[in-house]
Scaffold this active site. Structure first.
Site, PDB file in Angstrom:
ATOM      1  N   ASP A  21     -14.226   4.223  10.353  1.00 35.70           N
ATOM      2  CA  ASP A  21     -15.049   3.026   9.913  1.00 35.70           C
ATOM      3  C   ASP A  21     -14.790   2.043  10.936  1.00 35.70           C
ATOM      4  O   ASP A  21     -13.552   1.807  11.337  1.00 35.70           O
ATOM      5  CB  ASP A  21     -14.625   2.852   8.419  1.00 35.70           C
ATOM      6  CG  ASP A  21     -15.723   1.831   7.732  1.00 35.70           C
ATOM      7  OD1 ASP A  21     -17.018   1.978   8.337  1.00 35.70           O
ATOM      8  OD2 ASP A  21     -15.473   1.296   6.987  1.00 35.70           O
ATOM      9  N   ASN A  69     -25.155   7.126   4.078  1.00 26.98           N
ATOM     10  CA  ASN A  69     -25.519   6.541   5.398  1.00 26.98           C
ATOM     11  C   ASN A  69     -26.977   6.755   5.750  1.00 26.98           C
ATOM     12  O   ASN A  69     -27.394   5.936   6.413  1.00 26.98           O
ATOM     13  CB  ASN A  69     -24.604   7.011   6.400  1.00 26.98           C
ATOM     14  CG  ASN A  69     -23.002   6.502   6.342  1.00 26.98           C
ATOM     15  OD1 ASN A  69     -22.272   7.138   6.878  1.00 26.98           O
ATOM     16  ND2 ASN A  69     -22.895   5.380   5.839  1.00 26.98           N
TER      17      ASN A  69
HETATM   18  C1  IPE Z   1     -17.745   5.637   5.362  1.00 25.45           C
HETATM   19  O1  IPE Z   1     -17.926   4.546   5.810  1.00 25.45           O
HETATM   20  C2  IPE Z   1     -18.491   6.846   6.035  1.00 25.45           C
HETATM   21  C3  IPE Z   1     -18.061   7.044   7.383  1.00 25.45           C
HETATM   22  C4  IPE Z   1     -17.333   6.526   7.974  1.00 25.45           C
HETATM   23  C5  IPE Z   1     -18.931   8.145   7.879  1.00 25.45           C
HETATM   24  P1  IPE Z   1     -19.100   3.477   5.284  1.00 25.45           P
HETATM   25  O2  IPE Z   1     -18.861   2.261   6.278  1.00 25.45           O
HETATM   26  O3  IPE Z   1     -20.403   4.356   5.153  1.00 25.45           O
HETATM   27  O4  IPE Z   1     -18.344   3.072   3.861  1.00 25.45           O
HETATM   28  P2  IPE Z   1     -18.556   2.097   2.821  1.00 25.45           P
HETATM   29  O5  IPE Z   1     -20.201   1.915   2.904  1.00 25.45           O
HETATM   30  O6  IPE Z   1     -18.027   0.726   3.470  1.00 25.45           O
HETATM   31  O7  IPE Z   1     -18.215   2.324   1.584  1.00 25.45           O
HETATM   32  C1  IPE Z   2     -18.582   3.840  10.710  1.00 28.92           C
HETATM   33  O1  IPE Z   2     -18.641   2.382  11.289  1.00 28.92           O
HETATM   34  C2  IPE Z   2     -19.795   4.783  11.284  1.00 28.92           C
HETATM   35  C3  IPE Z   2     -20.704   5.177  10.163  1.00 28.92           C
HETATM   36  C4  IPE Z   2     -20.601   4.919   8.828  1.00 28.92           C
HETATM   37  C5  IPE Z   2     -21.658   6.178  10.788  1.00 28.92           C
HETATM   38  P1  IPE Z   2     -19.669   1.353  10.464  1.00 28.92           P
HETATM   39  O2  IPE Z   2     -20.918   1.467  11.014  1.00 28.92           O
HETATM   40  O3  IPE Z   2     -19.602   1.790   8.928  1.00 28.92           O
HETATM   41  O4  IPE Z   2     -18.904   0.067  10.511  1.00 28.92           O
HETATM   42  P2  IPE Z   2     -18.662  -1.236   9.718  1.00 28.92           P
HETATM   43  O5  IPE Z   2     -18.160  -0.389   8.551  1.00 28.92           O
HETATM   44  O6  IPE Z   2     -20.219  -1.807   9.577  1.00 28.92           O
HETATM   45  O7  IPE Z   2     -17.969  -2.123  10.599  1.00 28.92           O
HETATM   46 MG    MG Z   3     -18.378   0.834   7.387  1.00 30.70          MG
END
Ligand code: IPE
Ligand code: IPE
Ligand code: MG
Length: 254
Positions: A21, A69
């Site tokens: 993340d 997602n």
């Molecule tokens: C968790 O990250 C999913 C992945 C890293 C693929 P998210 O960014 O989707 O999680 P939340 O929404 O902050 O809980």
């Molecule tokens: C994780 O990074 C990647 C996926 C969930 C696919 P994020 O895109 O969730 O990054 P933040 O949490 O917005 O910084």
């Molecule tokens: Mg995230």
């Protein structure tokens, strides 16, 4: 720069699972588009796969895309799918050369057809590799996985292939996407949030959880070694007392 953490080569977690993340926040911090965060995140993926393989990790699970997602803007979803496809196509040789077997967990039927095709190809081509399992969680959600398992088990009961009395924890394990894989010993979450976000809820029952503020694009081997060093300081008690665990460990090593 500080020296990389020292780790005990005899106590490497067999299964490491990572919630990758923080790509978006990393990009924001560098005044870049979110897409760039995902792109640089792929470099971290490659670095961590290589490190885990060298360390002797048996299973590396990477949470790459959750079932939730899909709700992101269409443009971001399509960038992520295209990065995934490129990664799979480009890295197959690398995986095979390093004796890494690819596996995927999640709702593969929701992935675009072209991604599914290259995913299946890479899974087939790497099926006989024995050095490490690289398990990609794609359109993965733990609650979805549990619902699916319950349905599969119920169907078997209705067909009299399974009796109600015989259902136990092993039956559940066998019907999860992760069937055949050990539970994660260590779950790492980058990006600082203290939550599981629908990741391996059943399998994480006794996993050690390590959360770091480092965003995924900045998470590389030195940060992985720090996480493993932290894991190695912990006593895994599985509900027993510290004394019981210590006695057993000293018996095992004598
Ligand atoms: C968790 O990250 C999913 C992945 C890293 C693929 P998210 O960014 O989707 O999680 P939340 O929404 O902050 O809980
Ligand atoms: C994780 O990074 C990647 C996926 C969930 C696919 P994020 O895109 O969730 O990054 P933040 O949490 O917005 O910084
Ligand atoms: Mg995230």
């Amino acid at each position: 720069m500080s020296k990389p953490a020292k780790i005990d080569p005899d106590n490497i977690p067999s299964h490491i699972a990572i919630i990758m993340d923080g790509n978006g926040r990393w990009a924001q911090h560098h005044k870049l588009l979110r897409t760039m965060g995902h792109k640089v995140g792929v470099d971290s993926v490659l670095n961590i796969i290589k490190s885990c393989r060298l360390l002797g990790v048996k299973v590396l699970t990477l949470y790459a895309f959750s079932s939730e997602n899909w709700q992101r803007p269409e443009q971001e979803v399509s960038t992520l799918m295209s990065l995934l496809k490129t990664f799979l196509a480009r890295e197959l040789t690398n995986l095979t050369q390093n004796n890494i077997k690819l596996r995927a967990i999640g709702q593969e039927e929701r992935l675009p057809a072209d991604v599914r095709e290259v995913l299946h190809h890479s899974i087939r081509q790497s099926a006989d590799n024995t050095g490490m399992v690289l398990n990609l969680a794609l359109s993965y959600g733990s609650r979805d996985e549990i619902v699916r398992a319950v349905r599969l088990i119920a169907e078997k009961c209705l067909r009299h292939e399974l009796s109600l009395d015989s259902i136990d924890m092993e039956t559940i394990n066998e019907h999860l996407y992760t069937c055949g894989l050990p539970d994660p010993d260590l779950i790492i979450r980058t990006g600082g949030e203290s939550r599981l976000s629908n990741f391996l809820l059943w399998q994480a029952s006794y996993s050690e959880i390590y959360i770091t503020d480092t965003h995924w694009p900045d998470f590389r081997e030195p940060q992985l070694l720090t996480a493993i060093a932290d894991y190695q300081k912990r006593q895994r008690r599985f509900g027993k007392t510290g004394e019981q665990v210590a006695t057993r460990t000293s018996e095992e090593t004598s």
